[in-house]
Every structure is written in C-alpha cells, then in structure tokens.
Scaffold this motif. Structure first.
Motif, PDB file in Angstrom:
ATOM      1  N   GLY A  92      37.802  16.669  61.476  1.00 19.60           N
ATOM      2  CA  GLY A  92      37.280  17.199  63.307  1.00 19.60           C
ATOM      3  C   GLY A  92      37.211  15.438  63.868  1.00 19.60           C
ATOM      4  O   GLY A  92      37.407  14.824  64.720  1.00 19.60           O
ATOM      5  N   GLN A  93      36.423  15.007  63.262  1.00 19.67           N
ATOM      6  CA  GLN A  93      35.962  13.393  64.085  1.00 19.67           C
ATOM      7  C   GLN A  93      35.022  12.859  62.718  1.00 19.67           C
ATOM      8  O   GLN A  93      34.657  12.743  62.156  1.00 19.67           O
ATOM      9  CB  GLN A  93      34.867  13.410  65.309  1.00 19.67           C
ATOM     10  CG  GLN A  93      33.699  12.834  65.734  1.00 19.67           C
ATOM     11  CD  GLN A  93      33.336  13.475  66.812  1.00 19.67           C
ATOM     12  OE1 GLN A  93      33.204  14.659  66.983  1.00 19.67           O
ATOM     13  NE2 GLN A  93      32.539  12.028  67.076  1.00 19.67           N
TER      14      GLN A  93
ATOM     15  N   ILE B  73      38.808  18.514  71.361  1.00 18.29           N
ATOM     16  CA  ILE B  73      37.894  18.598  73.200  1.00 18.29           C
ATOM     17  C   ILE B  73      38.374  19.702  73.457  1.00 18.29           C
ATOM     18  O   ILE B  73      39.259  19.937  73.833  1.00 18.29           O
ATOM     19  CB  ILE B  73      38.867  17.100  73.048  1.00 18.29           C
ATOM     20  CG1 ILE B  73      38.388  16.211  72.413  1.00 18.29           C
ATOM     21  CG2 ILE B  73      38.431  16.542  74.914  1.00 18.29           C
ATOM     22  CD1 ILE B  73      39.324  14.685  72.445  1.00 18.29           C
ATOM     23  N   ASP B  74      36.984  20.019  73.770  1.00 17.52           N
ATOM     24  CA  ASP B  74      37.282  21.047  74.934  1.00 17.52           C
ATOM     25  C   ASP B  74      37.011  20.599  76.816  1.00 17.52           C
ATOM     26  O   ASP B  74      37.738  20.494  77.304  1.00 17.52           O
ATOM     27  CB  ASP B  74      35.683  21.858  75.250  1.00 17.52           C
ATOM     28  CG  ASP B  74      36.105  22.740  75.868  1.00 17.52           C
ATOM     29  OD1 ASP B  74      37.542  23.333  76.138  1.00 17.52           O
ATOM     30  OD2 ASP B  74      34.915  23.156  77.122  1.00 17.52           O
ATOM     31  N   LYS B  75      35.988  19.480  77.216  1.00 19.12           N
ATOM     32  CA  LYS B  75      35.932  18.714  78.307  1.00 19.12           C
ATOM     33  C   LYS B  75      35.806  16.995  77.901  1.00 19.12           C
ATOM     34  O   LYS B  75      34.914  16.905  77.290  1.00 19.12           O
ATOM     35  CB  LYS B  75      34.671  19.696  78.627  1.00 19.12           C
ATOM     36  CG  LYS B  75      34.253  19.493  80.095  1.00 19.12           C
ATOM     37  CD  LYS B  75      33.674  19.937  80.585  1.00 19.12           C
ATOM     38  CE  LYS B  75      32.565  20.688  80.175  1.00 19.12           C
ATOM     39  NZ  LYS B  75      30.968  21.492  80.869  1.00 19.12           N
ATOM     40  N   VAL B  76      36.031  16.677  78.874  1.00 16.98           N
ATOM     41  CA  VAL B  76      35.696  15.544  79.201  1.00 16.98           C
ATOM     42  C   VAL B  76      35.730  14.940  80.654  1.00 16.98           C
ATOM     43  O   VAL B  76      35.880  15.377  81.282  1.00 16.98           O
ATOM     44  CB  VAL B  76      36.882  14.223  79.089  1.00 16.98           C
ATOM     45  CG1 VAL B  76      36.554  12.409  79.084  1.00 16.98           C
ATOM     46  CG2 VAL B  76      37.871  14.500  78.121  1.00 16.98           C
TER      47      VAL B  76
ATOM     48  N   ASP C 179      28.419   9.610  86.741  1.00 19.76           N
ATOM     49  CA  ASP C 179      28.683   8.933  88.401  1.00 19.76           C
ATOM     50  C   ASP C 179      27.430   7.772  87.670  1.00 19.76           C
ATOM     51  O   ASP C 179      27.203   8.300  87.660  1.00 19.76           O
ATOM     52  CB  ASP C 179      28.271   9.274  89.655  1.00 19.76           C
ATOM     53  CG  ASP C 179      29.404  10.022  89.968  1.00 19.76           C
ATOM     54  OD1 ASP C 179      30.543   9.561  89.933  1.00 19.76           O
ATOM     55  OD2 ASP C 179      29.354  10.652  91.080  1.00 19.76           O
ATOM     56  N   ASN C 180      27.766   6.573  88.159  1.00 16.22           N
ATOM     57  CA  ASN C 180      27.512   5.469  87.716  1.00 16.22           C
ATOM     58  C   ASN C 180      26.924   5.413  86.341  1.00 16.22           C
ATOM     59  O   ASN C 180      25.599   4.764  85.894  1.00 16.22           O
ATOM     60  CB  ASN C 180      26.644   5.486  88.121  1.00 16.22           C
ATOM     61  CG  ASN C 180      27.052   5.413  89.651  1.00 16.22           C
ATOM     62  OD1 ASN C 180      27.963   4.524  90.451  1.00 16.22           O
ATOM     63  ND2 ASN C 180      26.489   5.568  90.923  1.00 16.22           N
ATOM     64  N   PHE C 181      27.235   6.367  85.352  1.00 18.79           N
ATOM     65  CA  PHE C 181      26.654   6.338  83.876  1.00 18.79           C
ATOM     66  C   PHE C 181      27.597   6.387  83.154  1.00 18.79           C
ATOM     67  O   PHE C 181      27.395   5.591  82.007  1.00 18.79           O
ATOM     68  CB  PHE C 181      25.973   7.537  84.474  1.00 18.79           C
ATOM     69  CG  PHE C 181      25.556   8.011  82.869  1.00 18.79           C
ATOM     70  CD1 PHE C 181      23.980   7.037  83.163  1.00 18.79           C
ATOM     71  CD2 PHE C 181      24.754   9.055  81.635  1.00 18.79           C
ATOM     72  CE1 PHE C 181      22.487   7.423  81.546  1.00 18.79           C
ATOM     73  CE2 PHE C 181      24.804   8.959  81.192  1.00 18.79           C
ATOM     74  CZ  PHE C 181      23.551   7.969  80.552  1.00 18.79           C
ATOM     75  N   GLY C 182      28.504   6.704  82.984  1.00 20.58           N
ATOM     76  CA  GLY C 182      29.532   6.965  82.196  1.00 20.58           C
ATOM     77  C   GLY C 182      30.427   7.977  81.145  1.00 20.58           C
ATOM     78  O   GLY C 182      30.913   8.872  82.636  1.00 20.58           O
ATOM     79  N   ILE C 183      31.195   8.157  80.822  1.00 23.65           N
ATOM     80  CA  ILE C 183      32.042   9.792  79.789  1.00 23.65           C
ATOM     81  C   ILE C 183      31.379  10.419  78.816  1.00 23.65           C
ATOM     82  O   ILE C 183      30.993   9.300  77.938  1.00 23.65           O
ATOM     83  CB  ILE C 183      32.900   8.474  79.644  1.00 23.65           C
ATOM     84  CG1 ILE C 183      33.507   8.180  80.612  1.00 23.65           C
ATOM     85  CG2 ILE C 183      34.498   9.855  79.331  1.00 23.65           C
ATOM     86  CD1 ILE C 183      35.076   7.037  80.341  1.00 23.65           C
ATOM     87  N   VAL C 184      31.579  11.349  79.291  1.00 23.84           N
ATOM     88  CA  VAL C 184      31.178  12.192  77.793  1.00 23.84           C
ATOM     89  C   VAL C 184      31.951  12.990  77.571  1.00 23.84           C
ATOM     90  O   VAL C 184      33.107  13.577  78.167  1.00 23.84           O
ATOM     91  CB  VAL C 184      29.294  13.657  78.191  1.00 23.84           C
ATOM     92  CG1 VAL C 184      28.277  12.728  78.605  1.00 23.84           C
ATOM     93  CG2 VAL C 184      29.656  13.939  79.437  1.00 23.84           C
ATOM     94  N   ILE C 185      32.516  13.502  75.890  1.00 21.29           N
ATOM     95  CA  ILE C 185      33.232  14.185  75.588  1.00 21.29           C
ATOM     96  C   ILE C 185      33.081  15.526  74.962  1.00 21.29           C
ATOM     97  O   ILE C 185      31.373  15.219  74.378  1.00 21.29           O
ATOM     98  CB  ILE C 185      33.980  13.383  74.683  1.00 21.29           C
ATOM     99  CG1 ILE C 185      35.113  12.225  75.302  1.00 21.29           C
ATOM    100  CG2 ILE C 185      35.361  14.528  74.303  1.00 21.29           C
ATOM    101  CD1 ILE C 185      35.323  11.572  74.408  1.00 21.29           C
ATOM    102  N   TYR C 186      33.078  16.897  74.826  1.00 24.73           N
ATOM    103  CA  TYR C 186      32.764  18.309  74.697  1.00 24.73           C
ATOM    104  C   TYR C 186      33.910  18.723  73.819  1.00 24.73           C
ATOM    105  O   TYR C 186      34.586  18.382  74.420  1.00 24.73           O
ATOM    106  CB  TYR C 186      31.566  18.679  75.885  1.00 24.73           C
ATOM    107  CG  TYR C 186      30.894  18.201  76.491  1.00 24.73           C
ATOM    108  CD1 TYR C 186      29.588  18.959  76.339  1.00 24.73           C
ATOM    109  CD2 TYR C 186      31.041  17.549  77.391  1.00 24.73           C
ATOM    110  CE1 TYR C 186      28.129  18.169  76.903  1.00 24.73           C
ATOM    111  CE2 TYR C 186      30.231  17.362  78.567  1.00 24.73           C
ATOM    112  CZ  TYR C 186      29.242  17.291  77.997  1.00 24.73           C
ATOM    113  OH  TYR C 186      27.312  17.238  79.031  1.00 24.73           O
ATOM    114  N   ASN C 187      32.857  19.523  72.895  1.00 21.00           N
ATOM    115  CA  ASN C 187      33.731  19.658  71.799  1.00 21.00           C
ATOM    116  C   ASN C 187      33.860  21.221  72.094  1.00 21.00           C
ATOM    117  O   ASN C 187      33.435  21.743  73.346  1.00 21.00           O
ATOM    118  CB  ASN C 187      33.210  20.085  70.404  1.00 21.00           C
ATOM    119  CG  ASN C 187      32.153  20.927  69.744  1.00 21.00           C
ATOM    120  OD1 ASN C 187      32.020  21.096  70.730  1.00 21.00           O
ATOM    121  ND2 ASN C 187      31.978  20.154  68.911  1.00 21.00           N
TER     122      ASN C 187
END
Length: 161
Positions: A17-18, A83-86, A90-98
């Motif tokens: 998966g990763q 990937i379930d949710k991207v 704000d002002n921090f970055g990007i998170v990716i959830y499975n």
C-alpha cells in the motif's frame, strides 16, 4: 539486493500500500491497512536512493494502470486506492489519511494556494484522463507517462524557502 526486491522479502507487489524511506537508511513497506510487510536495506553496492528507485520501478511495473501510485515529495509511493482523504491544513501543510482514518503522509507547505493546488493534483490523479498525461519525448513509451504530483509549487507563488 536480489534482482526482485519484493521477491527477496517474500512480499507480493499487489499487497503493498505504501513505502516510506527511513532516515536510518532503509525503506519500510506497508500493506493497505498500514501494517508493516517488511524493510528493504541497500546492499553494499547501492545507495538508498538507488534502492528506492528500483523498488519504485518494480512496484509500478507490477500494475497495469500507471496511475496506481502517487509519488510523495521524497519519492516514496502511496497506492491511490488506500487514500481516503487529503486535507489542506491552513498555513501548515497537507495531510493524507488512509481508509482506516490513519494519517499516512504529511507534507509541510505554509503557502495556502500551493497546498490547494497540490491537494487537487492528488485527488484528481487516479482518474486523470489519458489526454492530460504528460507526453514527453524523453521516454520510450509516452503513452505510459503521467506527470508526477508537483509538490514544490512555492516558486509559482513568489515565495521560495
């Protein structure tokens, strides 16, 4: 390392998966649920970057659809169907959830406009129509090439860290 990295580790490519590169000189390989399948270590004749490239080539070659994996900003892989949710924070970055709701990737980017563009790229990547694939004359089979996610959009927004 043997000719097939995954075969040497007794890991089926379709179960990956990763991949995540460790700061300690190895690559961890995870299944769809975030459980570790194994760790790949470079042998004495190759660098960690060469191992990462070879593993990436091996995984991508095992798939019929070149959109099966996205490359992270440090060239690790995430299978798109885990990937379930991207989210853009704000002002921090990007998170990716499975699909189990676990955080599987974080990318620090303080520029909100860049984050919104990156999130859009990730969300649309698995369904990118062939007409929008990057046709590059630098590769053998341009029909199989899709532009990777562009993680460094800061210079488009007049800011360079």
């Amino acid at each position: 390392m043997s000719q097939s990295i995954l075969m040497a580790l007794d890991i089926a490519p379709e179960s990956v998966g990763q991949t995540i590169t460790s700061a300690h000189g190895f690559i961890s390989i995870y299944d769809f649920d975030g459980n570790i399948l194994g760790r790949a270590f470079p042998d004495e004749t190759e660098s960690l970057n060469q191992l990462k490239l070879n593993l990436s080539i091996e995984l991508k070659a095992s798939e019929l659809d070149p959109r099966s994996f996205i490359d992270t900003e440090n060239d690790d892989l995430i299978r798109c169907n885990i990937i379930d949710k991207v989210e853009h924070v704000d002002n921090f970055g990007i998170v990716i959830y499975n699909k189990q709701g676990k955080l599987i990737h974080y990318f620090s980017e303080p520029i909100n406009n860049a984050c919104e563009d990156i999130v859009q790229q990730i969300v649309s990547f698995p369904t990118l129509p062939k007409e929008e694939w990057n046709q590059s004359s630098m590769i053998n089979d341009p029909d199989d090439f899709i532009s990777p996610i562009d993680w460094d959009l800061s210079w488009f927004y007049g800011y360079r860290s």
